[in-house]
Write a protein that holds these residues in place. Structure first.
Motif, PDB file in Angstrom:
ATOM      1  N   SER B 145       0.835  -1.196   0.000  1.00 10.65           N
ATOM      2  CA  SER B 145       0.000   0.000   0.000  1.00 10.65           C
ATOM      3  C   SER B 145       0.867   1.242   0.000  1.00 10.65           C
ATOM      4  O   SER B 145       2.028   1.207   0.390  1.00 10.65           O
ATOM      5  CB  SER B 145      -0.967   0.002   1.182  1.00 10.65           C
ATOM      6  OG  SER B 145      -0.287   0.384   2.340  1.00 10.65           O
ATOM      7  N   SER B 148      -2.841   4.546  -1.008  1.00 14.73           N
ATOM      8  CA  SER B 148      -3.990   3.696  -0.715  1.00 14.73           C
ATOM      9  C   SER B 148      -3.692   2.311  -1.276  1.00 14.73           C
ATOM     10  O   SER B 148      -2.550   2.013  -1.637  1.00 14.73           O
ATOM     11  CB  SER B 148      -5.232   4.300  -1.353  1.00 14.73           C
ATOM     12  OG  SER B 148      -6.356   3.488  -1.082  1.00 14.73           O
ATOM     13  N   HIS B 149      -4.714   1.471  -1.349  1.00 15.25           N
ATOM     14  CA  HIS B 149      -4.523   0.157  -1.966  1.00 15.25           C
ATOM     15  C   HIS B 149      -4.471   0.313  -3.488  1.00 15.25           C
ATOM     16  O   HIS B 149      -4.995   1.279  -4.030  1.00 15.25           O
ATOM     17  CB  HIS B 149      -5.659  -0.791  -1.565  1.00 15.25           C
ATOM     18  CG  HIS B 149      -7.030  -0.263  -1.877  1.00 15.25           C
ATOM     19  ND1 HIS B 149      -7.618  -0.381  -3.112  1.00 15.25           N
ATOM     20  CD2 HIS B 149      -7.911   0.415  -1.113  1.00 15.25           C
ATOM     21  CE1 HIS B 149      -8.803   0.185  -3.081  1.00 15.25           C
ATOM     22  NE2 HIS B 149      -9.014   0.686  -1.886  1.00 15.25           N
ATOM     23  N   PRO B 150      -3.840  -0.650  -4.173  1.00 14.86           N
ATOM     24  CA  PRO B 150      -3.776  -0.568  -5.637  1.00 14.86           C
ATOM     25  C   PRO B 150      -5.170  -0.643  -6.276  1.00 14.86           C
ATOM     26  O   PRO B 150      -6.129  -1.081  -5.651  1.00 14.86           O
ATOM     27  CB  PRO B 150      -2.970  -1.819  -6.018  1.00 14.86           C
ATOM     28  CG  PRO B 150      -2.241  -2.223  -4.784  1.00 14.86           C
ATOM     29  CD  PRO B 150      -3.132  -1.832  -3.648  1.00 14.86           C
ATOM     30  N   GLU B 151      -5.223  -0.189  -7.502  1.00 19.68           N
ATOM     31  CA  GLU B 151      -6.454  -0.238  -8.311  1.00 19.68           C
ATOM     32  C   GLU B 151      -6.070  -0.752  -9.693  1.00 19.68           C
ATOM     33  O   GLU B 151      -6.363  -0.127 -10.711  1.00 19.68           O
ATOM     34  CB  GLU B 151      -7.050   1.175  -8.437  1.00 19.68           C
ATOM     35  CG  GLU B 151      -7.717   1.693  -7.189  1.00 19.68           C
ATOM     36  CD  GLU B 151      -9.104   1.103  -6.984  1.00 19.68           C
ATOM     37  OE1 GLU B 151      -9.557   0.290  -7.815  1.00 19.68           O
ATOM     38  OE2 GLU B 151      -9.729   1.469  -5.969  1.00 19.68           O
TER      39      GLU B 151
END
Ligand SMILES: Nc1ncnc2c1ncn2[C@@H]1O[C@H](COP(=O)(O)OP(=O)(O)O)[C@@H](O)[C@H]1O
Ligand SMILES: Nc1ncnc2c1ncn2[C@@H]1O[C@H](COP(=O)(O)OP(=O)(O)O)[C@@H](O)[C@H]1O
Ligand SMILES: [Zn+2]
Ligand SMILES: [Zn+2]
Lengths: 294, 294
Positions: B145, B148-151
């Motif tokens: 992370s 934020s978290h990956p997309e």
């Protein structure tokens, strides 16, 4: 504390003596010839300096797998004389101190996250756009690695519909590096990058490719800061172009403050350490190695 | 030890009671309606069970920034009733135990790296190809992370020259998810994925897009294992197609054993935990939270 750093590039080795604050007191630049000759000059530079630790940020690919029989070796490099050179082994045969060893770009990413543009952040992506394209990534304070170090320069990007240049990567033709590194610029436009300064379409196209890549890196890695260095990024007019195109392509999907109109110019930035990111990175690697031995 | 897990999906919530080995003794599936109703049923399921810890793998995007005022909230979700729902807060108001909270795909990646296809490895990329495309990444044993978290589902990929489908991502049209998730398959070919089983060109094109993405993920993240799950990957004929195309596109640039002819079928694999990866991931998140409180 006295620490040594070696920024080992394909064209030159920059060696420096510094301290735990990343301050460099003495440095030298040595042309990269063959391992014996180059390492002799490195040794000579540091002779008589009582180093507490030494760090190397090396051109790659290098083997960073500690369980591998060839840990610390330079792998299938285009630089024939350096291929299969036991770089970490050569260093440890000279200095019996903690040794930090990683890629040049991981080193630069680390330095930027400690003393540079990403100071105080636990996450930083550093990309150099020069003779090649390479990237290093700090995640939760450490260098991202898996099977090995990343090779982000070779990702596949969407071709610009009006760009018919075939690309110059010997493996992939039109990967990112094949389309957007310095030699691609030169081959596509018939002049070196530095001589194309005033030609807008050159930098529009360059920003197009770099923003294609950055969008994918942002979605994949979620870096807290992106630092773009290397010779091509001396064209500072690229920054606002890239920032704008990244926003356009993400199209509001990610609602992070970092990506807002107000903040994006502080998100995609030049190296805070300027041309010293690599050498300071080598010092930072040395520091890490020293601390992990405490 | 008794631990609770919630795999919170957009269609259904799967709740389970299990132990530190990832064994599930009791489970239930609840349709995802609105937060009040759904959370009531969740509470009801766990009533009377003395949990030592609870974990949630949630659909996203979610806020995972611990310094944010909206940590643990569901963010700009297309599911209107869940947008801005304080999910982690709701859980902690019910259970006064350590709480693990992360994305559904990070949870699945964690479970696969502890008990599944990547057991014993410190690095694992888990991708689900279903109603959407999402990915979770374990790096050095922890969830990747940054901001934020990956997309990763929304990366840009090269269009196949013969594919004229415009894509269905509301933000980007033809990002990976817009071209290759289940709804894109259905819209492009006029039938649900499951009904297209025998049509070779469907899976050739699907493998084309997934391999475009995997090549970039491999170059960026260097994962030690890639696990592909979700409804679309029930079409197991995709695996050899994807493996072959990944090799073809990398063109020998990466010389890792994992990518060799002999080993690639063990590198890009279905979930070792089958359809339990998500629920077991929620248990794993609970375990992590419990251990970090010791
Ligand atoms: N001011 C400049 N503007 C545009 N391109 C430049 C500039 N300076 C160097 N380059 C290009 O960058 C490449 C060299 O990159 P550099 O980062 O200096 O070295 P290396 O990548 O070899 O370590 C060359 O292709 C060169 O043409
Ligand atoms: N056997 C199958 N073959 C091809 N596509 C399938 C199959 N099963 C489900 N799908 C597709 O996968 C999507 C649902 O993905 P799934 O992972 O089951 O759920 P979700 O992503 O909503 O959690 C739908 O678009 C569906 O058409
Ligand atoms: Zn390439
Ligand atoms: Zn998208």
């Amino acid at each position: 504390m006295i620490i040594g750093g070696i920024e080992a590039g394909g064209t030159k080795f920059v060696c420096g003596i510094g301290n735990e604050k990343g301050e460099i007191t003495n440095r030298i630049s040595i042309p990269t010839t063959n391992p014996t000759e180059t390492m002799d000059q490195v040794k000579h530079f540091f002779r008589g300096t009582p180093l507490d630790a030494i760090g190397v940020g090396s051109f790659g690919p290098i083997d960073l797998n500690r369980n591998s029989g060839t840990y610390g070796y330079i792998k299938n490099s285009p630089k024939v004389e350096w291929k299969d050179f036991d770089f970490a082994g050569a260093i440890s045969s000279i200095w019996n101190v903690p040794i930090g060893f990683d890629t040049d770009v991981n080193a630069a990413a680390l330095a930027e996250s400690i003393w540079g543009a990403a100071e105080g952040l636990s996450s930083c992506l550093y990309i150099t756009i020069g003779t090649g394209i390479g990237a290093g990534m700090i995640v939760q304070g450490s260098m991202l690695s898996g099977i090995s170090h990343p090779e982000m320069g070779h990702i596949r990007v969407r071709r610009h519909p009006k760009d018919h240049y075939e690309g110059c990567c010997p493996y992939h033709h039109d990967c990112l590096e094949g389309l957007a590194a310095g030699p691609a610029l030169e081959e596509r436009w018939g002049k070196k990058g530095v001589a194309l300064k005033g030609v807008d379409q050159v930098w529009e196209l360059e920003a197009y490719y770099l923003s294609e890549a950055l969008v994918n890196f942002i979605l994949t890695l979620s870096p807290m800061k992106i630092v773009l260095g290397g010779g091509v990024m001396k064209q500072h007019q690229l920054f606002p172009l890239i920032q704008k195109m990244v926003q356009y392509k993400l199209n509001g999907y990610l609602s992070f403050n970092e990506l807002s109109q107000e903040n994006i110019a502080q998100y995609i930035v030049p190296p805070g350490l300027g041309d010293d990111a690599g050498l300071k990175g080598a010092l930072a690697l040395a520091m890490r190695a020293y601390q992990s031995k405490l």
